[in-house]
Design a protein around this motif. Structure first.
Motif, PDB file in Angstrom:
ATOM      1  N   GLU A   1      12.343  -0.247 -22.034  1.00 23.94           N
ATOM      2  CA  GLU A   1      12.834  -0.400 -23.562  1.00 23.94           C
ATOM      3  C   GLU A   1      11.334   0.177 -24.251  1.00 23.94           C
ATOM      4  OE1 GLU A   1      14.860  -1.939 -26.325  1.00 23.94           O
ATOM      5  OE2 GLU A   1      16.170  -0.924 -24.299  1.00 23.94           O
ATOM      6  N   GLN A   2      10.331  -0.368 -23.302  1.00 27.80           N
ATOM      7  CA  GLN A   2       8.888   0.256 -24.037  1.00 27.80           C
ATOM      8  C   GLN A   2       9.105   1.723 -24.511  1.00 27.80           C
ATOM      9  OE1 GLN A   2       7.230  -1.196 -26.525  1.00 27.80           O
ATOM     10  NE2 GLN A   2       5.200  -0.731 -26.481  1.00 27.80           N
ATOM     11  N   ILE A   3       8.786   2.268 -22.917  1.00 22.20           N
ATOM     12  CA  ILE A   3       8.708   3.313 -23.069  1.00 22.20           C
ATOM     13  C   ILE A   3       9.260   4.885 -22.424  1.00 22.20           C
ATOM     14  CG2 ILE A   3       6.052   2.831 -21.445  1.00 22.20           C
ATOM     15  CD1 ILE A   3       7.770   3.579 -19.056  1.00 22.20           C
ATOM     16  N   ALA A   4      10.765   4.611 -21.847  1.00 23.04           N
ATOM     17  CA  ALA A   4      11.906   5.260 -22.298  1.00 23.04           C
ATOM     18  C   ALA A   4      11.917   6.237 -23.189  1.00 23.04           C
ATOM     19  CB  ALA A   4      12.796   4.785 -21.135  1.00 23.04           C
ATOM     20  N   GLY A   5      11.706   7.482 -23.349  1.00 15.57           N
ATOM     21  CA  GLY A   5      12.207   8.708 -24.120  1.00 15.57           C
ATOM     22  C   GLY A   5      11.139   8.661 -25.441  1.00 15.57           C
ATOM     23  N   THR A   6       9.629   6.883 -25.483  1.00  8.16           N
ATOM     24  CA  THR A   6       9.044   7.731 -26.003  1.00  8.16           C
ATOM     25  C   THR A   6       8.128   7.850 -26.185  1.00  8.16           C
ATOM     26  OG1 THR A   6       9.279   4.956 -26.411  1.00  8.16           O
ATOM     27  CG2 THR A   6      10.817   5.944 -27.675  1.00  8.16           C
ATOM     28  N   LEU A   7       7.150   7.086 -25.405  1.00  8.03           N
ATOM     29  CA  LEU A   7       5.782   7.135 -24.841  1.00  8.03           C
ATOM     30  C   LEU A   7       5.913   7.776 -23.666  1.00  8.03           C
ATOM     31  CD1 LEU A   7       4.103   3.198 -24.564  1.00  8.03           C
ATOM     32  CD2 LEU A   7       4.308   4.924 -26.500  1.00  8.03           C
ATOM     33  N   ALA A   8       7.414   8.108 -23.131  1.00 11.10           N
ATOM     34  CA  ALA A   8       7.029   8.418 -21.835  1.00 11.10           C
ATOM     35  C   ALA A   8       8.390   9.504 -21.559  1.00 11.10           C
ATOM     36  CB  ALA A   8       7.336   8.285 -20.441  1.00 11.10           C
ATOM     37  N   ALA A   9       8.359  10.890 -21.473  1.00  2.11           N
ATOM     38  CA  ALA A   9      10.092  11.548 -21.027  1.00  2.11           C
ATOM     39  C   ALA A   9      10.344  11.988 -20.377  1.00  2.11           C
ATOM     40  CB  ALA A   9       8.674  13.597 -21.536  1.00  2.11           C
ATOM     41  N   GLY A  10       9.977  11.091 -19.070  1.00  2.00           N
ATOM     42  CA  GLY A  10      10.179  11.363 -18.137  1.00  2.00           C
ATOM     43  C   GLY A  10      10.428   9.931 -17.074  1.00  2.00           C
ATOM     44  N   VAL A  11      11.009   9.292 -16.732  1.00  4.02           N
ATOM     45  CA  VAL A  11      10.863   7.927 -15.793  1.00  4.02           C
ATOM     46  C   VAL A  11      11.122   8.054 -14.039  1.00  4.02           C
ATOM     47  CG1 VAL A  11      11.166   5.156 -15.819  1.00  4.02           C
ATOM     48  CG2 VAL A  11      11.391   7.185 -17.664  1.00  4.02           C
ATOM     49  N   ILE A  12      10.034   7.444 -13.894  1.00  6.37           N
ATOM     50  CA  ILE A  12      10.379   7.545 -12.219  1.00  6.37           C
ATOM     51  C   ILE A  12      10.463   6.096 -11.394  1.00  6.37           C
ATOM     52  CG2 ILE A  12       9.618   8.302  -9.808  1.00  6.37           C
ATOM     53  CD1 ILE A  12       8.318  10.275 -11.473  1.00  6.37           C
ATOM     54  N   VAL A  13      12.098   5.852 -11.186  1.00  4.71           N
ATOM     55  CA  VAL A  13      11.904   3.690 -11.192  1.00  4.71           C
ATOM     56  C   VAL A  13      12.090   4.217  -9.033  1.00  4.71           C
ATOM     57  CG1 VAL A  13      13.433   2.665 -10.811  1.00  4.71           C
ATOM     58  CG2 VAL A  13      13.424   4.443 -12.674  1.00  4.71           C
ATOM     59  N   MET A  14      11.294   3.117  -8.698  1.00  2.00           N
ATOM     60  CA  MET A  14      10.799   2.954  -7.347  1.00  2.00           C
ATOM     61  C   MET A  14      11.656   1.530  -7.031  1.00  2.00           C
ATOM     62  SD  MET A  14       7.364   5.232  -6.037  1.00  2.00           S
ATOM     63  CE  MET A  14       7.777   5.492  -4.978  1.00  2.00           C
ATOM     64  N   ASN A  15      11.298   0.727  -8.193  1.00  2.00           N
ATOM     65  CA  ASN A  15      11.923  -0.343  -7.234  1.00  2.00           C
ATOM     66  C   ASN A  15      13.732  -0.646  -7.770  1.00  2.00           C
ATOM     67  OD1 ASN A  15      11.668   0.091 -10.695  1.00  2.00           O
ATOM     68  ND2 ASN A  15      10.867  -2.279 -10.672  1.00  2.00           N
ATOM     69  N   THR A  16      13.912  -1.970  -7.089  1.00  2.00           N
ATOM     70  CA  THR A  16      15.478  -2.030  -7.829  1.00  2.00           C
ATOM     71  C   THR A  16      15.903  -3.144  -7.981  1.00  2.00           C
ATOM     72  OG1 THR A  16      15.712  -3.119  -5.116  1.00  2.00           O
ATOM     73  CG2 THR A  16      15.741  -0.725  -5.504  1.00  2.00           C
ATOM     74  N   ASP A  17      15.518  -3.214  -9.544  1.00  2.00           N
ATOM     75  CA  ASP A  17      15.428  -5.234  -9.581  1.00  2.00           C
ATOM     76  C   ASP A  17      16.408  -4.561 -10.973  1.00  2.00           C
ATOM     77  OD1 ASP A  17      13.703  -5.490  -8.871  1.00  2.00           O
ATOM     78  OD2 ASP A  17      11.631  -5.649 -10.260  1.00  2.00           O
ATOM     79  N   LEU A  18      16.430  -2.963 -11.502  1.00  2.00           N
ATOM     80  CA  LEU A  18      17.951  -3.585 -12.283  1.00  2.00           C
ATOM     81  C   LEU A  18      19.104  -2.516 -11.501  1.00  2.00           C
ATOM     82  CD1 LEU A  18      16.349  -2.066 -15.915  1.00  2.00           C
ATOM     83  CD2 LEU A  18      17.015  -4.897 -14.749  1.00  2.00           C
TER      84      LEU A  18
ATOM     85  N   PRO B   1       0.665  -1.202   0.143  1.00  2.00           N
ATOM     86  CA  PRO B   1      -0.069   0.141  -0.141  1.00  2.00           C
ATOM     87  C   PRO B   1       1.076   0.936   0.140  1.00  2.00           C
ATOM     88  CG  PRO B   1      -0.770  -1.344   1.954  1.00  2.00           C
ATOM     89  CD  PRO B   1       0.455  -1.961   1.288  1.00  2.00           C
ATOM     90  N   PHE B   2       2.135   1.422  -0.216  1.00  2.00           N
ATOM     91  CA  PHE B   2       2.742   2.623   0.097  1.00  2.00           C
ATOM     92  C   PHE B   2       3.023   2.592  -1.217  1.00  2.00           C
ATOM     93  CE2 PHE B   2       6.818   4.065  -0.772  1.00  2.00           C
ATOM     94  CZ  PHE B   2       6.872   5.434  -0.530  1.00  2.00           C
ATOM     95  N   TYR B   3       3.189   2.155  -2.098  1.00  2.00           N
ATOM     96  CA  TYR B   3       2.958   2.308  -3.784  1.00  2.00           C
ATOM     97  C   TYR B   3       2.019   2.876  -4.097  1.00  2.00           C
ATOM     98  CZ  TYR B   3       7.598   0.723  -3.332  1.00  2.00           C
ATOM     99  OH  TYR B   3       9.051  -0.041  -2.743  1.00  2.00           O
TER     100      TYR B   3
END
Lengths: 344, 344
Positions: free
Chosen positions: B109-126, B72-74
């Motif tokens: 790959e799908q969204i960064a710089g194309t569908l979305a101009a900015g990406v906020i990354v909360m997970n630490t998978d990468l 629920p934090f997310y």
């Protein structure tokens, strides 16, 4: 950022050929294809997916619009839908419209048919007519979990049998010997939950309970509102031995209200919810509730949306998925004998 | 679907003029502009936003990637970030990566710089290196709420003072007279919550508690795992009078474990969480916790992302927002006197 034009220059071909190499490689001679791919690798070109989407006339992205991401039913549904979409090669973007019709409209303008090939609409901020307009602009639009749908509507809807869910709750309480019933009816983001109440009331009538045995109060779909509404109802009707809430959040609030009024759950008051969100089993006492088949509804919704994107039209306008199921936990028990006598 | 070319034909102008009318109206003569707008209205033309995004070289969409939407934090963070983005004219799309690095990579790959101009990354998978690669492809990438960040890193991060939050919990329990402390440390989706534990342990040491006064156990960030871990810890260390959990979900599980072991909260055992999700005040007993300034972190994250999209580079690499704050509710109280004597 490397552009397609730069790739074309490097490979000594036209931009159209680069585009074909990416999207219709069978149209490009092998030697040319190899030259283009080499240029792409050398320059570190990343195909612009928006452009690709435009070129192919479709994107591999779905959007799911919901009204209130902090209501735990929605994240649980999102997880199921996201896994299902991913299995089938699609991405799911979630749009939280924050119960605001203007935001819903703006999201639709922004994404439907452009960023997203299909849009799943769980909120009811906009009427179906306005959503149908969006569908005419090229997006597949599927309604999901709308409680009030008619077969005559223009957009397909994947939903659950809300009335049957209400019936199960009524039958459970009636079998436990309860004769005085309270009901909290949600009137929140997803629209009025009156089908659930209808099923509940009808099942009580079918079992011979008089209309006056049921006291109904309206509540927002939150723990806090369930608490307030149940407090008022239990004070006004101290002989109630059972409470049905049309969703789990309100039921949890009702259990807390009972505790604060000195009523033990389930000894003095039985409480039954609807949905079976994770909190239902996480709370103490664990909540008896009627479970919706969330996973199957999510899977059916994704499947229908993809069918429509891939050119089919929906065969039916309302898809009612699965059977709701009673899950008995700690919050319901036999009607208290003493109170039952004094109340009848 | 009406195309831009049809609008151009109707208005007797070139496609470029229609595009200018939409995006750079100052470049178009007023009479021409009026003709184009009339054609747009008459034909019901809806500008293709993907095309518009391509033309302008940017989109008005942000993406927020998180690992587990059912924590629920997310959703609470999403709501705050979405409102903030909307205020500033941007849309926020949410991507649930389901704790899967391959999914995270595919979304980027799908969204960064194309569908979305900015990406906020909360997970630490990468790892940050791989995310930095994404940033080099033209997207603004901002890390958010990463617990382990160094100022030397290449991507900016908006975060909270995790160690200070742990300290506040320790000081509160120490002031209540506790001398035996348990700690549940989260090792879930967001990475190990060891800074919080570090702050807790350091504050205990600063107040003269010996190292052996603290018993630590690792747990997943869920109510269920908190329950299991706390049950084992309380059985192994029956003299504990206080428990700190590095997030609220585990703390709630710990309160339930205490109840099942016949320990009253707070009379026999004080429990303190961290974050202040809504459930913290919704549960009974209401949870004492250390609050993160979620709204302000969300606002700072959106602001920084937009700055970067609009051409600025981040001035700093780590932005630590606000001061965590102790919120005392019902789950903490004075150390039980008898047990305190026997334990010292």
């Amino acid at each position: 950022m490397v552009t397609l034009a730069e790739v074309a220059r490097r490979a000594k071909v036209t931009a159209a050929t680069v585009s074909n190499a990416l999207h219709n490689p069978q149209k490009v001679k092998p030697a040319t294809l190899e030259r283009v791919m080499a240029a792409i690798r050398e320059l570190g070109y990343r195909p612009n997916l928006t452009a690709r989407a435009l070129a192919s006339g479709r994107t591999s992205t779905l959007a799911l619009m919901l009204s209130n991401v902090t209501n735990p039913f929605y994240p649980e549904f999102v997880l199921a839908a996201e896994r299902e979409a991913r299995k089938r090669g699609y991405f799911l973007l979630v749009c939280n419209t924050d119960d605001d019709p203007a935001t819903t409209r703006a999201y639709l303008e922004q994404i439907a048919g452009t960023l997203a090939a299909g849009v799943i609409v769980m909120n009811t901020d906009l009427g179906e007519r306005e959503l149908a307009q969006t569908a005419r602009n090229g997006a597949a639009v599927v309604l999901c979990m709308w409680e009030h749908v008619r077969a005559s509507r223009t957009l397909p809807c994947v939903t659950a049998d809300f009335a049957a869910a209400g019936s199960l709750a009524a039958e459970h309480l009636s079998e436990l010997g309860h004769r005085k019933f309270g009901a909290l009816v949600g009137v929140g983001s997803g629209g009025p939950q009156s089908r659930r109440l209808g099923g509940f009331a009808q099942a009580l009538a079918a079992r011979g309970h008089p209309e006056r045995a049921l006291a109904v109060a309206e509540s927002r779909d939150t723990i806090e509102s369930g608490y307030e509404t149940a407090s008022a109802l239990l004070r006004a009707r101290p002989t109630l031995t059972s409470l049905f809430a049309t969703n789990d959040l309100m039921a949890i609030g009702a259990m807390q209200a009972a505790a604060d009024l000195g009523k033990r759950v389930p000894n003095d008051l039985s409480v039954v919810g609807l949905t079976d969100i994770h909190l239902a089993h996480q709370f103490r006492p664990a909540l008896t509730t009627v479970r919706f088949p969330t996973q199957r509804i999510a899977a059916q919704t994704i499947a229908l949306t993809l069918e429509m994107i891939e050119g089919g039209s929906a065969a039916r306008s309302v898809y009612t998925v699965g059977e709701p199921e009673l899950v008995v936990r700690e919050s319901t028990g036999p009607a208290p004998v003493a109170r039952r006598k004094s109340a009848t």
